[in-house]
Structure formats: structure tokens, C-alpha cells
Design a protein around this motif. Sequence first.
Motif: not given
Length: 222
Positions: A163-173
Motif C-alpha cells: 500500500a505504501k509503495s502504491y501510494r508513493s508511486a501514485v503521488d510521484a506521478t
Amino acid sequence: MKLGAIVDQLEAMYGRMERPVMRPFDIILHENASYLVDDARRLQVFRKLRDEIGNDPGQILEHEPQEIEAVIAEGGILAAHRARKVIAAARVAAKIGLDEIDRAIEKDLQKAKRLLKQFPGVGEPLADKILLFSGAHTILAPDSNALRVLIRLGYGIDDKSYAKSYRSAVDATKDEFATPAQAQRAQAILRHHGQQLCKRSSPSCELCPVRKHCDFYRLHIA
């Protein structure tokens, strides 16, 4: 290099991806009718369900579980369980109303997410995917394959928590794409790249056209 330019290079290699299922309830059926099968089989099973049973809640609820199970049998293991999920999705849709979901997607994305998460199998990533392919926003909703590609390119962090990896990628893009169509195209290409070359183990970096922009390649391969 901007992510859009990376997507251009990958599309030049793979070609354009087939237009995916777009209607919110269709995406939910597409996800629940199959399990652990490739994209081609998943789409085939969805189309068979649509053509032989129907893809509106009322049509689905007119049929017995055994009928639906027979139609979606080729969608992987646990066919009876998948049939129950399809029926459960139809019951939720009938209770909420597809028009209400469409209105929420148009006017109130937080409400739309709350409604979508009532369906079986719909967590944060799938709710985001439905909003993306409904044209509601321009934010990516990467599956595990696209997420792996993004993190290797430096968009997000690789955390033990998915979940943290997913959210970090969503936020970064989140600011990378100007239109839903651009983000939809990017998601399809990144997912395909993750399936074909940028695999979890033994990625084929020597064949990758964007390796010079990849943190993973620079740190672990080059």
C-alpha cells in the motif's frame, strides 16, 4: 526525462495497447470473473459473460450461480467462488444504482471511491483504476507490474508495504499527465512493459529501450 517521453519510447517498441474495458461496472465484472489468468483470457471471459448472461446487474441476477459458473469456467481456478463474486457485485450495483455511481464519479470522487469499495474485490488500486478509465482524473492506478516499472524508474519507493509503495508511486506521478487519455495510455504501456521485460526476477534490462533512465539498471546492472 519526463514519464510521458518514456512511455513514448516504450510504445514505439510495443505498439499501441488494446483499448481496455472502460465502464465502471464492466471493470468490476472483468476483475471478478477471472482469477490468475492472462489479459487475453480475462477479456475473453468477460466478453462471454457479457454476451451470454449480460453485463447489467438485473441480467446477472436473473441467472442461477451454476449458470454463471459455467459461462466463466475458463477464467481460472475457483469458478464457483468467482461466480458468487459476480453475483455479489450485481447485488451491490442493484442496491446503489449504476446511475448513482456515474453521478458520484462526475461530481464527488471521494463519494465515488466509497461506493466502489462496497463491491467485492475493489480496494484502493481498483477504485483508482475505475476512476482513471472512467475519465474522472489523470492519476495513474498501477497494478503490480506497472508499479514495479515506476519504482525502478524512480517514481516512488519500494516498501515492504504494498500500500505504501502504491501510494508513493501514485503521488510521484500525479502531475505527469494532462489528460485522462494520456494517463490511460501510460498505465497500459507500463503494465505491459512490466509483464514483458521489466519482470520481478531476471528483468531483461539489455533489451529495454529506457534503461538509461532507470534507477534499477544504473544501481544494479550497469
